[in-house]
Write a protein that holds these residues in place. Structure first.
Motif, mmCIF file in Angstrom:
data_model
loop_
_atom_site.group_PDB
_atom_site.id
_atom_site.type_symbol
_atom_site.label_atom_id
_atom_site.label_comp_id
_atom_site.label_asym_id
_atom_site.label_seq_id
_atom_site.Cartn_x
_atom_site.Cartn_y
_atom_site.Cartn_z
ATOM 1 N N GLY A 73 9.427 -10.243 6.339
ATOM 2 C CA GLY A 73 10.193 -11.375 5.834
ATOM 3 C C GLY A 73 10.217 -12.527 6.805
ATOM 4 O O GLY A 73 9.365 -12.631 7.674
ATOM 5 N N GLY A 74 11.312 -13.296 6.651
ATOM 6 C CA GLY A 74 12.526 -12.971 5.938
ATOM 7 C C GLY A 74 13.169 -11.657 6.401
ATOM 8 O O GLY A 74 12.844 -11.107 7.432
ATOM 9 N N THR A 75 14.057 -11.215 5.577
ATOM 10 C CA THR A 75 14.790 -9.982 5.838
ATOM 11 C C THR A 75 14.716 -9.099 4.596
ATOM 12 O O THR A 75 15.548 -9.237 3.689
ATOM 13 N N PRO A 76 13.730 -8.205 4.520
ATOM 14 C CA PRO A 76 13.614 -7.368 3.315
ATOM 15 C C PRO A 76 14.908 -6.637 2.979
ATOM 16 O O PRO A 76 15.274 -6.511 1.801
ATOM 17 N N THR A 77 15.622 -6.180 4.028
ATOM 18 C CA THR A 77 16.807 -5.354 3.759
ATOM 19 C C THR A 77 18.012 -6.165 3.282
ATOM 20 O O THR A 77 19.092 -5.610 3.091
ATOM 21 N N ILE A 78 17.814 -7.462 3.051
ATOM 22 C CA ILE A 78 18.881 -8.238 2.411
ATOM 23 C C ILE A 78 18.933 -7.874 0.915
ATOM 24 O O ILE A 78 19.948 -8.046 0.252
ATOM 25 N N LEU A 79 17.817 -7.356 0.394
ATOM 26 C CA LEU A 79 17.765 -6.950 -1.018
ATOM 27 C C LEU A 79 18.423 -5.585 -1.191
ATOM 28 O O LEU A 79 18.412 -4.763 -0.268
ATOM 29 N N PRO A 80 18.969 -5.314 -2.372
ATOM 30 C CA PRO A 80 19.500 -3.977 -2.633
ATOM 31 C C PRO A 80 18.376 -2.943 -2.485
ATOM 32 O O PRO A 80 17.224 -3.232 -2.834
ATOM 33 N N PRO A 81 18.701 -1.749 -1.987
ATOM 34 C CA PRO A 81 17.655 -0.743 -1.776
ATOM 35 C C PRO A 81 16.923 -0.374 -3.060
ATOM 36 O O PRO A 81 15.736 -0.048 -3.034
ATOM 37 N N ALA A 82 17.633 -0.451 -4.197
ATOM 38 C CA ALA A 82 16.970 -0.110 -5.468
ATOM 39 C C ALA A 82 15.821 -1.080 -5.747
ATOM 40 O O ALA A 82 14.782 -0.687 -6.291
ATOM 41 N N ASP A 83 15.996 -2.347 -5.359
ATOM 42 C CA ASP A 83 14.926 -3.331 -5.573
ATOM 43 C C ASP A 83 13.723 -3.028 -4.683
ATOM 44 O O ASP A 83 12.572 -3.073 -5.123
ATOM 45 N N LEU A 84 13.995 -2.733 -3.404
ATOM 46 C CA LEU A 84 12.885 -2.427 -2.487
ATOM 47 C C LEU A 84 12.157 -1.167 -2.959
ATOM 48 O O LEU A 84 10.926 -1.087 -2.921
ATOM 49 N N SER A 85 12.935 -0.190 -3.425
ATOM 50 C CA SER A 85 12.333 1.062 -3.902
ATOM 51 C C SER A 85 11.472 0.806 -5.133
ATOM 52 O O SER A 85 10.394 1.381 -5.287
ATOM 53 N N TRP A 86 11.952 -0.074 -6.000
ATOM 54 C CA TRP A 86 11.211 -0.367 -7.231
ATOM 55 C C TRP A 86 9.876 -1.055 -6.891
ATOM 56 O O TRP A 86 8.827 -0.737 -7.462
ATOM 57 N N ILE A 87 9.924 -1.981 -5.946
ATOM 58 C CA ILE A 87 8.680 -2.668 -5.538
ATOM 59 C C ILE A 87 7.705 -1.643 -4.953
ATOM 60 O O ILE A 87 6.515 -1.629 -5.279
ATOM 61 N N LEU A 88 8.235 -0.762 -4.099
ATOM 62 C CA LEU A 88 7.361 0.249 -3.483
ATOM 63 C C LEU A 88 6.786 1.182 -4.548
ATOM 64 O O LEU A 88 5.596 1.520 -4.528
ATOM 65 N N PHE A 89 7.633 1.569 -5.505
ATOM 66 C CA PHE A 89 7.160 2.445 -6.580
ATOM 67 C C PHE A 89 6.058 1.748 -7.379
ATOM 68 O O PHE A 89 5.052 2.364 -7.754
ATOM 69 N N THR A 90 6.220 0.445 -7.617
ATOM 70 C CA THR A 90 5.212 -0.315 -8.374
ATOM 71 C C THR A 90 3.869 -0.291 -7.649
ATOM 72 O O THR A 90 2.811 -0.142 -8.268
ATOM 73 N N ILE A 91 3.919 -0.426 -6.331
ATOM 74 C CA ILE A 91 2.674 -0.373 -5.541
ATOM 75 C C ILE A 91 2.057 1.011 -5.652
ATOM 76 O O ILE A 91 0.859 1.179 -5.889
ATOM 77 N N SER A 92 2.894 2.013 -5.494
ATOM 78 C CA SER A 92 2.407 3.390 -5.528
ATOM 79 C C SER A 92 1.802 3.717 -6.892
ATOM 80 O O SER A 92 0.732 4.326 -6.994
ATOM 81 N N ASP A 93 2.478 3.269 -7.939
ATOM 82 C CA ASP A 93 2.072 3.597 -9.303
ATOM 83 C C ASP A 93 0.818 2.834 -9.726
ATOM 84 O O ASP A 93 -0.022 3.355 -10.450
ATOM 85 N N ASN A 94 0.695 1.585 -9.255
ATOM 86 C CA ASN A 94 -0.397 0.732 -9.740
ATOM 87 C C ASN A 94 -1.599 0.672 -8.809
ATOM 88 O O ASN A 94 -2.714 0.431 -9.253
ATOM 89 N N ILE A 95 -1.367 0.833 -7.514
ATOM 90 C CA ILE A 95 -2.490 0.778 -6.568
ATOM 91 C C ILE A 95 -2.741 2.169 -5.992
ATOM 92 O O ILE A 95 -3.868 2.655 -5.972
ATOM 93 N N GLY A 96 -1.671 2.806 -5.538
ATOM 94 C CA GLY A 96 -1.795 4.141 -4.941
ATOM 95 C C GLY A 96 -1.510 4.097 -3.450
ATOM 96 O O GLY A 96 -1.962 3.181 -2.755
ATOM 97 N N ILE A 97 -0.714 5.031 -2.986
ATOM 98 C CA ILE A 97 -0.400 5.133 -1.558
ATOM 99 C C ILE A 97 -0.832 6.519 -1.096
ATOM 100 O O ILE A 97 -0.468 7.532 -1.708
ATOM 101 N N ALA A 98 -1.629 6.557 -0.032
ATOM 102 C CA ALA A 98 -2.169 7.835 0.444
ATOM 103 C C ALA A 98 -1.059 8.704 1.031
ATOM 104 O O ALA A 98 -0.100 8.180 1.614
ATOM 105 N N PRO A 99 -1.187 10.030 0.890
ATOM 106 C CA PRO A 99 -0.228 10.902 1.577
ATOM 107 C C PRO A 99 -0.298 10.609 3.075
ATOM 108 O O PRO A 99 -1.381 10.419 3.612
ATOM 109 N N GLY A 100 0.841 10.543 3.720
ATOM 110 C CA GLY A 100 0.846 10.280 5.168
ATOM 111 C C GLY A 100 0.695 8.814 5.521
ATOM 112 O O GLY A 100 0.559 8.460 6.697
#
Ligand code: SF4
Length: 389
Positions: A73-100
Motif C-alpha cells: 500500500g498504502g495500508t492493506p490492513t486498513i480494510l476489513p479482513p473479510a475484504d482482504l481474504s476475498w481478494i486473496l481467494f479471488t486470486i487463488s480461484d482465478n489464477i492459482g496459488i502454489a502450495p507453500g
C-alpha cells in the motif's frame, strides 16, 4: 549483437502478483506513495473493482500457480479482513496459488489486532511486513506516523500470537534530528524484537510531501551525507552481527527468510499488478494502472483495463534494467544463468562498463558471478548509471 528472437526477456508466465491497497489512516510527512487518507467511503467499491480486475485479467491467461502474492500500500490492513481474504481467494480461484507460496500483507500498527490477524492467517496469508520505522515515539511523531511504538509492539505480538512465523519490519534512517547513537539504539531494539526480515529505508525528500515543504522553508535538519553512510554501515554491522544475512542493498533476513516476492523484482521476472497505481510486468510489457482510486474504480467498472501507461521492455533496455536490479543483490548475477536467459554475455556486451567499474573497484567477478564490492554498494547509483549509458 542481441539475439532478440527466442530470448526469454520477461516473457515467462508470471509467478508473482502484487495487489495495491491505496488507503491510509493519514499521510506520513515523507510519503510519496500512491496512498490516500480519508477515502473510507470508497473501500467497498474499490474491493469490488479489484476483484473485477483480477477476474478479467485471469480470464485471458493460462491458469498458473503463483509462488508469491504481495498486498502492499498504502495500508492493506486498513480494510476489513473479510475484504482482504476475498481478494486473496479471488486470486487463488482465478489464477492459482502454489502450495507453500509466500503470501504477504503489509500492515501498519494501529490497524491490526489479533482477531483480524488470525482471520488473515486462516485465509492463507503467511507473512506480514510491519511498518515499525522507529522505536522512538518522538521520531514517529516527527515523521508523521499515525502510531506509537507501543502500538507497534502490540501489533508485533498480535502477529506472532495469530501464528505468523515469517514477519518483516521496516526501519527508517537519516531522519531529521536522528544521530548515529539513536540509530544504534533502534537497530538494537529491532534485533531484540527478532523478526525474520528487516528492510531499511533511508529518508529521501520527495516533491509534494510535507517534508519537501519543510525543507524549502529551511526548518528540516537532516543528517549529512557522511552521517548517512555511517548509519548505513552501522546497520550492516549490527544486523549481520545479530544473525541477519545482508542479501540486498537495504534488506536483511534470517537464513531461509529472504523476501521471495522482492526477489522477483530484483531478477526482473514477470509479475501481475492489480489495483490503483499498481505496475505489472507481463509478456514483456510493463504497465501502470490509473493512480487515483475513484478513477480506477470508474475505469474498471466501465469495462476498461484501467491501464494508463505501457512500455515494452526489449533489447538493451531490458538487459540494462536486469543488470541494475540484479546488482542490488549482494550475491550479484550468475553470468551463465543470465546468458541462458537472454543470450547475452554481460562481460562482452557491456565490456566497457564492466572493465571500467572493475578498475574503480566497484564491481568484481567471482567464479561465475558478477557483483558489487562494498564500495560499489555505497556508490550503487554510480554503478547503475554506467549500465544505463
Ligand atoms: S503508512 Fe506508508 S503508504 Fe501510508 S502514508 Fe505512511 S508511508 Fe505512505
Amino acid at each position: 549483437m542481441l539475439r532478440e528472437p527466442g530470448n526469454r526477456m520477461g516473457t515467462d508466465h508470471p509467478k508473482a502478483a502484487y495487489v495495491h491497497i491505496p488507503f491510509c489512516v493519514s499521510k506520513c510527512h515523507y510519503c510519496e506513495f500512491n496512498s490516500y487518507p480519508g477515502l473510507d467511503f470508497l473501500f467497498s467499491d474499490y474491493v469490488d473493482a479489484l476483484v473485477m480486475e483480477i477476474e478479467r485479467v485471469s480470464s485471458h491467461m493460462e491458469p498458473a500457480e503463483l509462488d508469491t502474492v504481495y498486498f502492499g500500500g498504502g495500508t492493506p490492513t486498513i480494510l476489513p479482513p473479510a475484504d482482504l481474504s476475498w481478494i486473496l481467494f479471488t486470486i487463488s480461484d482465478n489464477i492459482g496459488i502454489a502450495p507453500g507460496a509466500e503470501v504477504t500483507t503489509e500492515a501498519n500498527p494501529g490497524t491490526v489486532d489479533q482477531e483480524k490477524l488470525s482471520e488473515l492467517r486462516r485465509a492463507g496469508f503467511n507473512r506480514v511486513s510491519l511498518g515499525v520505522q522507529s522505536f522512538d515515539d518522538s521520531f514517529l511523531a516527527r515523521i508523521g506516523r499515525a502510531h506509537s511504538i507501543s502500538q507497534a509492539l502490540d501489533a508485533y505480538s498480535a502477529i506472532r500470537r495469530a501464528g505468523f512465523a515469517n514477519v518483516g519490519i521496516d526501519l527508517m534512517f537519516a531522519l531529521p534530528g536522528q544521530t548515529v547513537d539513536i540509530w544504534e539504539c533502534t537497530l538494537a531494539a529491532a534485533v531484540g524484537l527478532g523478526p525474520e526480515h528487516i528492510s531499511l529505508y533511508e529518508l529521501s525528500i520527495e516533491e509534494g510531501t510535507r517534508f519537501a515543504e519543510l525543507c524549502a522553508e529551511g526548518v528540516l535538519e537532516l543528517p549529512d551525507e557522511d552521517e548517512q553512510i555511517v548509519m548505513y554501515e552501522l546497520a550492516i554491522e549490527k544486523l549481520t552481527a545479530g544473525g541477519y544475512e545482508h542479501y540486498e542493498v537495504s534488506n536483511f533476513a534470517r537464513p531461509g527468510f529472504r523476501s521471495r516476492h522482492n526477489q522477483v523484482y530484483w531478477r526482473n521476472d514477470p509479475y501481475y499488478g492489480f489495483g490503483a497505481g499498481a505496475t505489472g510486468y507481463v509478456d514483456g510489457d510493463r504497465s501502470r494502472r490509473i493512480a487515483a482510486p475513484s478513477d480506477y474504480i470508474r475505469a474498471i467498472s466501465s469495462g476498461s483495463d484501467a491501464i494508463e501507461f505501457t512500455e515494452h521492455l526489449t533489447g538493451r533496455a531490458y538487459l540494462s534494467e536486469t543488470i541494475i536490479q540484479g546488482l542490488r543483490m549482494l550475491e550479484g548475477i550468475d553470468l551463465n544463468e543470465f546468458e541462458r536467459r537472454t543470450g547475452v554475455d554481460i562481460t562482452k556486451e557491456f565490456a566497457t562498463q564492466v572493465n571500467g567499474l572493475r578498475d574503480r573497484g566497484l564491481i568484481e567477478i567471482a567464479g561465475s558471478r558478477i557483483r558489487v564490492t562494498h564500495t560499489g554498494l555505497l556508490l550503487l547509483n554510480d554503478v547503475s548509471r554506467e549500465f544505463l549509458s
